[in-house]
Write a protein that holds these residues in place. Structure first.
Motif, mmCIF file in Angstrom:
data_model
loop_
_atom_site.group_PDB
_atom_site.id
_atom_site.type_symbol
_atom_site.label_atom_id
_atom_site.label_comp_id
_atom_site.label_asym_id
_atom_site.label_seq_id
_atom_site.Cartn_x
_atom_site.Cartn_y
_atom_site.Cartn_z
ATOM 1 N N GLY A 90 30.297 11.607 -76.899
ATOM 2 C CA GLY A 90 30.159 11.006 -78.114
ATOM 3 C C GLY A 90 29.466 9.749 -78.286
ATOM 4 N N LYS A 91 28.790 9.270 -78.161
ATOM 5 C CA LYS A 91 27.304 8.499 -78.518
ATOM 6 C C LYS A 91 25.562 8.667 -78.186
ATOM 7 C CE LYS A 91 29.822 5.828 -74.949
ATOM 8 N NZ LYS A 91 31.290 4.430 -74.819
ATOM 9 N N PHE A 92 24.883 8.407 -79.078
ATOM 10 C CA PHE A 92 24.181 8.887 -78.636
ATOM 11 C C PHE A 92 23.550 7.690 -77.684
ATOM 12 C CE2 PHE A 92 23.885 9.941 -82.763
ATOM 13 C CZ PHE A 92 22.946 11.139 -82.836
ATOM 14 N N SER A 93 22.805 8.453 -76.157
ATOM 15 C CA SER A 93 22.635 7.750 -75.102
ATOM 16 C C SER A 93 20.554 7.951 -74.905
ATOM 17 C CB SER A 93 22.662 7.879 -74.525
ATOM 18 O OG SER A 93 24.563 8.440 -73.687
ATOM 19 N N ILE A 94 20.047 6.776 -74.091
ATOM 20 C CA ILE A 94 18.811 7.070 -73.811
ATOM 21 C C ILE A 94 19.232 6.270 -72.484
ATOM 22 C CG2 ILE A 94 18.299 4.055 -74.542
ATOM 23 C CD1 ILE A 94 15.723 5.893 -75.632
ATOM 24 N N ILE A 95 18.273 7.133 -71.789
ATOM 25 C CA ILE A 95 18.362 7.288 -70.755
ATOM 26 C C ILE A 95 16.959 6.894 -69.737
ATOM 27 C CG2 ILE A 95 18.807 8.564 -67.922
ATOM 28 C CD1 ILE A 95 20.428 9.856 -69.525
ATOM 29 N N TYR A 96 16.986 5.772 -68.886
ATOM 30 C CA TYR A 96 15.458 5.555 -68.193
ATOM 31 C C TYR A 96 16.122 5.389 -66.380
ATOM 32 C CZ TYR A 96 11.210 2.848 -67.911
ATOM 33 O OH TYR A 96 10.263 2.721 -66.828
ATOM 34 N N PHE A 97 15.110 6.197 -65.356
ATOM 35 C CA PHE A 97 14.902 6.641 -64.475
ATOM 36 C C PHE A 97 14.034 5.075 -63.354
ATOM 37 C CE2 PHE A 97 16.197 9.800 -65.754
ATOM 38 C CZ PHE A 97 17.117 10.445 -64.709
ATOM 39 N N GLY A 98 14.426 4.548 -62.657
ATOM 40 C CA GLY A 98 12.878 3.131 -62.939
ATOM 41 C C GLY A 98 13.939 2.115 -61.152
ATOM 42 N N PHE A 99 12.498 1.635 -61.269
ATOM 43 C CA PHE A 99 13.178 0.318 -59.797
ATOM 44 C C PHE A 99 12.970 -0.883 -59.718
ATOM 45 C CE2 PHE A 99 9.797 -0.019 -56.918
ATOM 46 C CZ PHE A 99 8.883 0.933 -57.599
#
Lengths: 117, 298
Positions: free
Chosen positions: B141-150
């Motif tokens: 339903g929406k654009f998403s931006i995913i980031y992996f980190g700590f």
């Protein structure tokens, strides 16, 4: 845990690091590395350089050691060696007339996509 | 009529050389009138113009309307036509180049989506920092931006998250909605509370996800993210997590669009995201286009 009493607050694994503490660590790192530049030391992890660092940059080193998490200290020192080598390599290639090619994902600073933090 | 035309043209030669030159040429089209003209006026033969330069029906219509009409016609072919050509041509050029760029980006996204099964992204089940379950369904339903980190990352993740915050503010000012998601690669230390405090310092919109080690490992695997924690850790020991550092842009159907690496800065990254969002076409629409007779256009 009694045997961990002399641990730095920044090494407390149960608390998140704040922006301010990160900034403080980076600033201490920069002044320590500036001192290393002055005395011409590249690898602060090399035992051969320990005496020289101790005589000229002891104050900066202890601030750096206090302000940064233990794992970061080693990381930044390692990174310094890699960064210097990379810059030297780029300067050498450019003096030989090489031209930079943007490979997209590699990035302009030639940092690999997977990078140890 | 053409006889008359030839005659008139020659008359004008004395007064209006420019107009008459053109006019004469039209008259020369028929041989008979040329002959006539030569007999009448003894004028030397004018330079013959190629047929393509002579207006169709020009000689006859010019004849009937006279002198004024001719000068009007000449005027029209010069500045009005030029103006029309420039505005129309310029407008079309702008339109086509804009559309071409959009189609290019769309094609790039299509290529990244992969053929058949998507190569990046897939089902996962984690917990957000408020304790709610967060799965791949929350990306719909929406654009998403995913980031992996700590959260105990020394320099790269903080710099990347600052960049993300700048993108989010920039997109928000243009009324573009983008859901930012941060997935930790270090579930052992990054509790929901720590994540919340850590991410709030970058941007209040970023949703932090964590979970059981295996759930995090699975989510990373779905996104082809590599991470490694040092072995044989003592409790309370400070350590770093090695991991890949990409932003994953996902469309409202939960499909992978593109990765954004460190080569993008605050401005170019935002422009790239805007481009992709602008070029996004829903799956049903894409399928419909493929079935249409004009599918070769896309």
């Amino acid at each position: 845990m009694g045997w961990f009493t002399n641990r730095k607050p920044i090494d407390d694994q149960t608390k998140p690091l704040s922006k301010a503490s990160r900034k403080q660590c980076w600033d201490s790192r920069d002044s320590f590395f500036a001192c290393l530049d002055k005395i011409g030391v590249e690898n602060a992890l090399d035992p051969e350089n320990a005496a020289q660092i101790q005589t000229h940059c002891a104050k900066q080193e202890s601030t750096f050691n206090n302000d940064c998490a233990t794992s970061w200290i080693k990381y930044f020192k390692e990174k310094r060696v890699v960064d210097i080598k990379r810059e030297r390599m780029i300067a050498k290639l450019e003096s030989e007339g090489a031209q930079r090619v943007d490979l997209g994902y590699v990035g302009s600073a030639a940092t690999p996509p997977s990078h140890r933090k | 009529m053409s006889v008359l035309g030839g005659y008139r043209g020659i008359l004008r030669l004395t007064r209006l050389p420019l107009a008459s030159l053109r006019y004469n040429g039209a008259a020369i089209r028929c041989l008979s009138c040329n002959v006539y003209k030569l007999q009448e006026q003894k004028e030397p033969p004018t330079k013959k113009r190629p047929l393509s330069r002579i207006p169709i029906g020009g000689s006859s219509s010019n004849n009937s309307h006279g002198e004024k009409n001719i000068s009007d016609a000449i005027e029209f072919t010069t500045w009005k036509a030029a103006l029309l050509f420039i505005t129309l041509g310029g407008g079309l050029y702008f339109l086509f180049s804009k559309e071409k760029k959009r189609l290019e980006v769309e094609r790039e996204a299509e290529a990244n989506r992969g053929y058949g099964k998507p190569s990046v992204g897939g089902p996962f089940s984690l917990v957000d920092f408020n304790g709610n379950v967060f799965t791949e369904k929350n990306l719909l339903g929406k654009f998403s931006i995913i980031y992996f980190g700590f959260s105990r990352c020394p320099d790269i993740c903080p710099a990347e998250l600052d960049k993300l915050a700048a993108w989010l503010d920039g997109l928000k000012s243009k009324d573009i909605e983008l859901q930012p998601v941060f997935i930790t690669c270090d579930p052992a230390r990054d509790s929901p509370e720590i994540l919340k405090e850590y991410l709030l310092e970058f941007h209040p919109d970023i949703i932090g996800l964590t979970g059981e080690y295996n759930a995090v490992k699975n989510a990373c695997k779905q996104y082809r993210v590599y991470f490694s924690t040092p072995p044989n850790l003592k409790p309370g020991q400070d350590y770093l997590v090695d991991h890949s550092i990409f932003f994953y842009l996902m469309d409202p159907e939960g499909r992978f669009i593109d990765v954004l690496g460190r080569q993008y800065d605050e401005a170019s990254g935002q422009a790239k995201i805007e481009e992709h969002i602008d070029a996004f076409v829903p799956e049903a629409e894409r399928q419909k286009r493929k079935d249409n007779w004009y599918s070769f256009l896309f």
